[in-house]
Design a protein around this motif. Structure first.
Motif, mmCIF file in Angstrom:
data_model
loop_
_atom_site.group_PDB
_atom_site.id
_atom_site.type_symbol
_atom_site.label_atom_id
_atom_site.label_comp_id
_atom_site.label_asym_id
_atom_site.label_seq_id
_atom_site.Cartn_x
_atom_site.Cartn_y
_atom_site.Cartn_z
ATOM 1 N N MET A 225 0.840 -1.207 0.000
ATOM 2 C CA MET A 225 0.000 0.000 0.000
ATOM 3 C C MET A 225 0.872 1.252 0.000
ATOM 4 N N ILE A 226 0.422 2.230 -0.749
ATOM 5 C CA ILE A 226 1.151 3.485 -0.879
ATOM 6 C C ILE A 226 0.196 4.618 -0.521
ATOM 7 N N GLY A 227 0.688 5.614 0.176
ATOM 8 C CA GLY A 227 -0.163 6.734 0.592
ATOM 9 C C GLY A 227 -0.674 7.520 -0.603
ATOM 10 N N ALA A 228 -1.893 8.080 -0.473
ATOM 11 C CA ALA A 228 -2.515 8.802 -1.574
ATOM 12 C C ALA A 228 -1.703 10.035 -1.985
ATOM 13 N N ASP A 229 -0.856 10.522 -1.084
ATOM 14 C CA ASP A 229 -0.051 11.705 -1.445
ATOM 15 C C ASP A 229 1.383 11.301 -1.818
ATOM 16 N N GLN A 230 1.590 10.005 -2.089
ATOM 17 C CA GLN A 230 2.938 9.506 -2.406
ATOM 18 C C GLN A 230 2.997 8.907 -3.808
ATOM 19 N N VAL A 231 2.295 9.489 -4.752
ATOM 20 C CA VAL A 231 2.221 8.862 -6.075
ATOM 21 C C VAL A 231 3.600 8.737 -6.730
ATOM 22 N N GLU A 232 4.534 9.648 -6.403
ATOM 23 C CA GLU A 232 5.889 9.541 -6.978
ATOM 24 C C GLU A 232 6.538 8.225 -6.567
ATOM 25 N N GLU A 233 6.231 7.817 -5.330
ATOM 26 C CA GLU A 233 6.739 6.550 -4.809
ATOM 27 C C GLU A 233 6.235 5.384 -5.661
ATOM 28 N N LEU A 234 4.953 5.444 -6.054
ATOM 29 C CA LEU A 234 4.382 4.391 -6.900
ATOM 30 C C LEU A 234 5.125 4.336 -8.239
ATOM 31 N N VAL A 235 5.377 5.499 -8.819
ATOM 32 C CA VAL A 235 6.083 5.543 -10.112
ATOM 33 C C VAL A 235 7.471 4.907 -9.967
ATOM 34 N N THR A 236 8.158 5.243 -8.876
ATOM 35 C CA THR A 236 9.494 4.677 -8.640
ATOM 36 C C THR A 236 9.429 3.155 -8.501
#
Lengths: 245, 318
Positions: A225-236
């Motif tokens: 799970m990734i925080g809704a304000d951490q979309v850059e993390e998802l891309v990485t």
């Protein structure tokens, strides 16, 4: 017009898929069986055509007596009579030969079935039946209108559809939105009990494949799970961990 | 014995899935690999099949074959099998390919293995692994005939791109007018978009998008990723999106490298269409949405806030 609707007897879409006997047999324990959802669309359209134009509908199944309740359901929905070829289908070619034999004997104008069964997903039987009878086969059909002995159909293609015209007879593999699924009413269920269900012996036929073993896919790892304000993390992660970007 | 590969075009270009099928045949290390193309194509386009592993391309260029008439195609494939002395025919799964393959299996006395997911095992007979139960299981099958046809799921093999150029030969099959009883009166095909079954990345929207007027969120993200767009069954039933975009049990089954589900709860019928995807990302405001159980990465959040941020992040990471 004489319509043949071929139906499969398959595990409900929500069934848990499991195998027994060292992964060589499907585990039917606790599994509810239904008319294949695509076949159900084919049957629904046949019932509509009967209402629009007048027709007789025969439901056909290739399989053992365990499918009789499923066949009765097709009668309740609106088929006039049913035939069960009393043999366990071995592969698509084996089943197609049985269907073609019934079709040769009774000469249908229209042979409908689902685009594929939802157990083996082969999507081959309609084409094989068409080739065995040397008549056109069309799939996947999402609209079917009959006018003066000609079928006007919409066939789904990648990214859209094409409109097709074919003189009868023909075989069609059906899918939504060709018709709305029909739920049998009480009158249908009562009358289905007395409609004829003929059990016929199979013809000699061959199968061309054998199933050796089943396998379940590896269990899915747990979701990250990734925080809704951490979309850059998802891309990485998609780039460096999953390596799909 | 050679391997024949049916290649399909889309607007004059060879489909990527067909290039995968050629790569698959090449990886079987049984030569020569002969590609078969029907209808109008530029020779320069066909030659490029060599890079994917084709040794030769047979081109039946008759304009009568520009449209995918199932019966006529079946007859041409059967003749090509006969003339090329091939014992194996490989093709990418597609609406047309599946319909034709079934007829050819009868005409050419071939065993058929559909939805094959990896290279065959030829150590003892000819065995394939295929997807069944809408991706919920696999079956190992033995194909017993001397000839066989394999239809491939997407991503059954890595695309090969380092081959040479292939030579193109004209192929003149007999066209029997009996096979042209079917008339295609019109074709309605969205142009310019990436075909869903071809796409390596798919961005999919569900009821959580609240209406067709919000689809730009899906489309913008898809554009940033070079992805195709798809939708859930309710969305197609309500006609927010056309039926050919519906993935699920009764729609299309896709197996892209990356599937991003936005505002889709993940009913088992939907999962049946997507569970062969390599990586699944789920964005949903309901933390209890069942889709998270089938996902690799998840974000709990409002699509209207998260998706534009994700699109911006993708664009700025390029």
């Amino acid at each position: 017009m004489k319509i043949l609707v071929c139906i499969t007897h398959v595990p409900d879409t929500t069934s848990r898929i499991a195998f027994t006997d060292d992964h060589t047999k499907f585990d039917s324990n606790g599994v509810q069986y239904i008319i294949g959802p695509y076949d159900d669309y084919a049957l629904a359209r046949a019932v509509e055509l009967k209402e629009e134009l007048g027709a007789s509908i025969t439901a056909l199944h290739v399989g053992g007596p365990e499918a009789d309740p499923t066949i009765r359901k097709a009668l309740a929905i609106g088929a006039d009579n049913a035939i069960r070829v009393n043999v366990q289908g071995e592969d698509s070619y084996h089943v197609a030969q049985q269907i073609a034999a019934v079709a040769k004997e009774h000469e249908y104008d229209l042979i409908l079935m689902g685009r594929e069964s939802i157990d083996f997903n082969g999507g081959q039987v309609h084409g094989m039946v068409g080739a065995l009878l040397n008549i056109p086969s069309i799939s996947p059909v999402m609209k079917l209108i009959i006018e003066d002995g000609v079928a006007h159909m919409a066939r789904e293609i990648e990214g859209g559809k094409e409109l097709v015209e074919v003189p009868l007879p023909l075989v069609a593999g059906c899918q939504e939105p060709i018709a709305e699924w029909k739920i049998p009413n009480m009158r249908g269920i009562m009358s289905a009990r007395s409609k004829p269900l003929e059990i016929v012996a199979p013809i000699d036929s061959e199968s061309r494949t054998s199933t050796l073993k089943f396998q379940l896919p590896p269990a899915k790892g747990s979701v990250k799970m990734i925080g809704a304000d951490q979309v850059e993390e998802l891309v990485t992660l998609l780039k460096n961990e999953a390596k799909v970007l | 014995m050679s391997i024949l590969v049916f290649v399909e075009g889309d607007q004059g270009k060879i489909k990527n899935s067909s290039r995968e099928a050629v790569s698959y045949a090449a990886a079987m290390e049984q030569s020569p690999v002969v590609a078969l193309a029907l209808g109008s194509f530029q020779a320069t386009e066909l030659e490029t099949l060599g890079t994917n592993g084709a040794d030769k391309v047979l081109h039946a260029s008759s304009a009568q074959l520009d449209q995918g008439i199932i019966q006529a195609y079946a007859s041409v494939w059967a003749q090509a099998l006969e003339q090329s002395d091939a014992d194996t025919l490989v093709l990418a799964k597609s609406a047309l390919g599946d319909a034709v393959a079934a007829r050819v299996s009868v005409l050419s006395n071939a065993s058929i293995g559909s939805n094959v997911v990896e290279l065959p095992d030829t150590s003892d007979g000819f065995k394939v692994k295929r997807s069944i139960y809408s991706g919920k299981a696999f079956a190992h099958m033995k194909l017993n005939s001397d000839r066989r046809i394999l239809t491939l799921n997407k991503n059954a093999i890595e695309l090969k791109t380092d081959g040479e150029s292939a030579q193109v030969e004209q192929f003149n099959p007999e066209l029997n007018q009996q096979d042209f009883k079917v008339t295609i009166t019109s074709t309605d095909r969205a142009t310019g978009e990436i075909l869903l079954p071809e796409a390596d990345i798919v961005v999919s929207g569900g009821r959580g998008l609240k209406g067709p007027e919000n689809w730009h969120l899906i489309e913008d993200l898809a554009l940033a990723l070079g992805a195709a767009t798809s939708c859930s069954k309710p969305v197609s039933d309500m006609e927010w999106r056309p039926h050919h975009e519906h993935v699920g049990q009764t729609g299309l089954k896709v197996s892209p490298s990356l599937y991003i589900a936005i505002g889709i709860s993940g009913a088992i019928q939907h999962l049946a269409g997507v569970n062969s995807s390599k990586v699944i990302v789920v964005i949903n405001k309901d933390p209890e949405a069942p889709f998270f159980k089938a996902a690799d990465y998840g974000i709990v959040g409002d699509a209207f806030e998260v998706v534009p941020k994700l699109t911006a992040a993708i664009n700025s990471s390029k």
